[in-house]
Design an enzyme around this catalytic site. Sequence first.
Site, mmCIF file in Angstrom:
data_model
loop_
_atom_site.group_PDB
_atom_site.id
_atom_site.type_symbol
_atom_site.label_atom_id
_atom_site.label_comp_id
_atom_site.label_asym_id
_atom_site.label_seq_id
_atom_site.Cartn_x
_atom_site.Cartn_y
_atom_site.Cartn_z
ATOM 1 N N ARG A 94 0.841 -1.208 0.000
ATOM 2 C CA ARG A 94 0.000 0.000 0.000
ATOM 3 C C ARG A 94 0.873 1.254 0.000
ATOM 4 O O ARG A 94 0.559 2.246 -0.676
ATOM 5 C CB ARG A 94 -0.955 -0.016 1.206
ATOM 6 N N LEU A 135 11.032 14.361 1.789
ATOM 7 C CA LEU A 135 10.861 15.460 2.740
ATOM 8 C C LEU A 135 11.732 15.224 3.986
ATOM 9 O O LEU A 135 12.506 16.093 4.392
ATOM 10 C CB LEU A 135 9.379 15.581 3.142
ATOM 11 N N PRO A 138 17.914 13.073 7.685
ATOM 12 C CA PRO A 138 18.457 12.348 8.835
ATOM 13 C C PRO A 138 18.211 13.082 10.158
ATOM 14 O O PRO A 138 17.911 12.455 11.167
ATOM 15 C CB PRO A 138 19.954 12.257 8.515
ATOM 16 N N HIS A 140 15.973 15.750 10.575
ATOM 17 C CA HIS A 140 14.720 16.523 10.591
ATOM 18 C C HIS A 140 13.573 15.637 10.118
ATOM 19 O O HIS A 140 13.435 15.392 8.917
ATOM 20 C CB HIS A 140 14.831 17.760 9.700
ATOM 21 N N THR A 168 10.516 6.227 0.819
ATOM 22 C CA THR A 168 9.892 5.059 0.183
ATOM 23 C C THR A 168 10.058 5.140 -1.331
ATOM 24 O O THR A 168 9.865 6.216 -1.923
ATOM 25 C CB THR A 168 8.400 4.998 0.555
ATOM 26 N N LEU A 243 1.105 15.455 2.242
ATOM 27 C CA LEU A 243 1.027 14.484 3.338
ATOM 28 C C LEU A 243 -0.425 14.249 3.747
ATOM 29 O O LEU A 243 -0.803 13.127 4.086
ATOM 30 C CB LEU A 243 1.836 14.971 4.552
ATOM 31 N N GLU A 367 4.151 9.710 7.846
ATOM 32 C CA GLU A 367 3.009 10.607 7.574
ATOM 33 C C GLU A 367 2.507 11.253 8.855
ATOM 34 O O GLU A 367 1.310 11.438 9.047
ATOM 35 C CB GLU A 367 1.847 9.856 6.904
ATOM 36 N N THR A 369 3.739 11.213 13.121
ATOM 37 C CA THR A 369 3.619 10.234 14.204
ATOM 38 C C THR A 369 2.308 10.482 14.963
ATOM 39 O O THR A 369 1.668 11.530 14.810
ATOM 40 C CB THR A 369 4.791 10.397 15.190
HETATM 41 C C1 FAD Z 1 9.366 2.803 6.470
HETATM 42 C C2 FAD Z 1 9.320 4.291 6.401
HETATM 43 C C3 FAD Z 1 9.051 4.940 5.203
HETATM 44 C C4 FAD Z 1 9.064 6.329 5.122
HETATM 45 N N1 FAD Z 1 8.828 6.948 3.910
HETATM 46 C C5 FAD Z 1 8.998 8.295 3.811
HETATM 47 C C6 FAD Z 1 8.901 8.943 2.535
HETATM 48 O O1 FAD Z 1 8.596 8.314 1.522
HETATM 49 N N2 FAD Z 1 9.164 10.280 2.454
HETATM 50 C C7 FAD Z 1 9.497 11.022 3.561
HETATM 51 O O2 FAD Z 1 9.739 12.217 3.423
HETATM 52 N N3 FAD Z 1 9.580 10.440 4.794
HETATM 53 C C8 FAD Z 1 9.336 9.093 4.938
HETATM 54 N N4 FAD Z 1 9.440 8.479 6.167
HETATM 55 C C9 FAD Z 1 9.860 9.273 7.322
HETATM 56 C C10 FAD Z 1 8.758 9.577 8.332
HETATM 57 O O3 FAD Z 1 7.838 10.475 7.800
HETATM 58 C C11 FAD Z 1 9.438 10.080 9.611
HETATM 59 O O4 FAD Z 1 10.082 8.965 10.205
HETATM 60 C C12 FAD Z 1 8.456 10.716 10.592
HETATM 61 O O5 FAD Z 1 8.025 11.964 10.121
HETATM 62 C C13 FAD Z 1 9.073 10.894 11.984
HETATM 63 O O6 FAD Z 1 10.301 11.519 11.910
HETATM 64 P P1 FAD Z 1 11.567 10.894 12.677
HETATM 65 O O7 FAD Z 1 11.645 9.451 12.384
HETATM 66 O O8 FAD Z 1 12.738 11.747 12.383
HETATM 67 O O9 FAD Z 1 11.213 10.989 14.227
HETATM 68 P P2 FAD Z 1 11.403 12.279 15.160
HETATM 69 O O10 FAD Z 1 10.804 13.482 14.514
HETATM 70 O O11 FAD Z 1 12.810 12.345 15.610
HETATM 71 O O12 FAD Z 1 10.470 11.863 16.392
HETATM 72 C C14 FAD Z 1 10.879 10.894 17.367
HETATM 73 C C15 FAD Z 1 9.779 10.813 18.428
HETATM 74 O O13 FAD Z 1 9.627 12.097 19.043
HETATM 75 C C16 FAD Z 1 8.271 12.513 18.929
HETATM 76 N N5 FAD Z 1 8.194 13.969 18.776
HETATM 77 C C17 FAD Z 1 8.794 14.760 17.851
HETATM 78 N N6 FAD Z 1 8.430 16.029 17.998
HETATM 79 C C18 FAD Z 1 7.582 16.058 19.043
HETATM 80 C C19 FAD Z 1 6.830 17.084 19.695
HETATM 81 N N7 FAD Z 1 6.863 18.364 19.290
HETATM 82 N N8 FAD Z 1 6.047 16.754 20.741
HETATM 83 C C20 FAD Z 1 5.956 15.448 21.152
HETATM 84 N N9 FAD Z 1 6.630 14.434 20.588
HETATM 85 C C21 FAD Z 1 7.414 14.745 19.547
HETATM 86 C C22 FAD Z 1 7.740 11.806 17.716
HETATM 87 O O14 FAD Z 1 6.312 11.713 17.755
HETATM 88 C C23 FAD Z 1 8.414 10.457 17.852
HETATM 89 O O15 FAD Z 1 7.706 9.657 18.766
HETATM 90 C C24 FAD Z 1 9.351 7.090 6.277
HETATM 91 C C25 FAD Z 1 9.584 6.434 7.498
HETATM 92 C C26 FAD Z 1 9.558 5.052 7.572
HETATM 93 C C27 FAD Z 1 9.812 4.377 8.891
#
Ligand code: FAD
Length: 388
Positions: A94, A135, A138, A140, A168, A243, A367, A369
């Site tokens: 999906r 978007l 590493p 952000h 993805t 998004l 998309e 958290t």
């Molecule tokens: C398999 C997979 C496919 C993906 N595909 C894409 C893609 O195609 N394109 C793309 O651009 N991205 C993609 N992503 C990235 C995804 O969108 C990000 O992982 C997501 O936005 C979270 O960012 P991060 O992993 O850096 O976590 P972080 O932003 O570091 O967050 C870590 C934790 O802290 C929490 N947190 C952060 N800020 C706050 C706040 N203000 N208040 C409370 N809690 C907070 C978060 O909720 C989370 O629990 C993908 C991720 C995965 C795992």
Amino acid sequence: MSSDPLDLLDLDALHSAEERQIRDVVRQVVDERVRPYVAGWYEDGRAPVRELTKVFGAIGLLGMHLTGYGCAGSSAVAYGLACLELEAGDSGVRSLVSVQGSLAMYAIWRYGSEEQKQEWLPRMATGDAVGCFGLTEPDHGSDPGSMSTRARRDGEDWVLGGGKMWITNAPVADVAVVWAGTPEGVRGFVVPTTAAGFSAREISHKMSLRASATGEIVLDEVRLPDAARLPEARGLRAPLSCLTQARYGIVWGALGAARECLSTALRYAGSREQFGRPLAGFQLTQAKLADMAVELQKGYLLAVHLGRRADAGELRPEQVSVGKLNNVREAIAIARQCRTILGANGISGEYPIMRHANNLESVLTYEGTSEIHQLVIGQALTGLSAFD
Ligand SMILES: Cc1cc2nc3c(=O)[nH]c(=O)nc-3n(C[C@H](O)[C@H](O)[C@H](O)COP(=O)(O)OP(=O)(O)OC[C@H]3O[C@@H](n4cnc5c(N)ncnc54)[C@H](O)[C@@H]3O)c2cc1C
């Protein structure tokens, strides 16, 4: 009355004949082209993404909710049903369709020039070209506004430098929609993956979404003409609107993963005997099954409601956040509960439950958290932003 035992409320009756027909076509394709193989793809950590993209393009799934340029122009509800059936196969499958249609194609369709649309959308609709959407970086993720990827003017050209992470489809893509900071704010670029200085590396060792290609993109002085910039995209609102499109598909998709887990657990509980009778005959098992069926149907009602709002042109981002937060959270809870019903077999790749449970961890994170969706809803409730 619905023939599906999990459709306790006859929610099938909410759909038009056309919606049911689209759903049935997708279900059949998933039965034939995904279900028999997906456990193997998952175990290998590799899916035939390009081949699947062609299969889905042939039945009009890619960008199906968009109009023109070879796109089907289906309703949001029909698109949602397709996402549900795809994710009943696998969340990674999906994701492939969501990223292609709702992120990469939508960005070009909504913000692109006529030339960009003509060049990419018809090929992406048939699956001849694969797209990705960069978007996240590493450093952000939840806060994309602080991105460090930069686009600077050099004469008539733009030069892109930086990197994207967790993207993805990136390892197999022909085109990447890349978001970068400029002195005028965030801008989007349509980057052919053959451009000099563009490279994508597969991210391995994933324990979730293993039947999906996920990559890291490096942009090393990628020189592009101004015609590669998405002319209508100004500021962070543009990628965020993409998004919202993809999140809407997840509202439905997560229900597919949950349905697959629940129907597996229901079958298993009916045939597995302990203490001289089927597991399904124990009150505690029935309580689990009943609670899960109730949540699945509630989630479905929510998805249909949001879909009808989308088709009326009235869907707001915070409403999508309600759907994504609830349906993914409940889908994970259902997957975990179903796992208990299968006992030791619940952890086996012979059954789809653990694969879905692991996949849903990614779906919970990408998309936006759960926490970010709580903040979006909190802002709508209070008028105060806790994260700007
Ligand atoms: C398999 C997979 C496919 C993906 N595909 C894409 C893609 O195609 N394109 C793309 O651009 N991205 C993609 N992503 C990235 C995804 O969108 C990000 O992982 C997501 O936005 C979270 O960012 P991060 O992993 O850096 O976590 P972080 O932003 O570091 O967050 C870590 C934790 O802290 C929490 N947190 C952060 N800020 C706050 C706040 N203000 N208040 C409370 N809690 C907070 C978060 O909720 C989370 O629990 C993908 C991720 C995965 C795992």
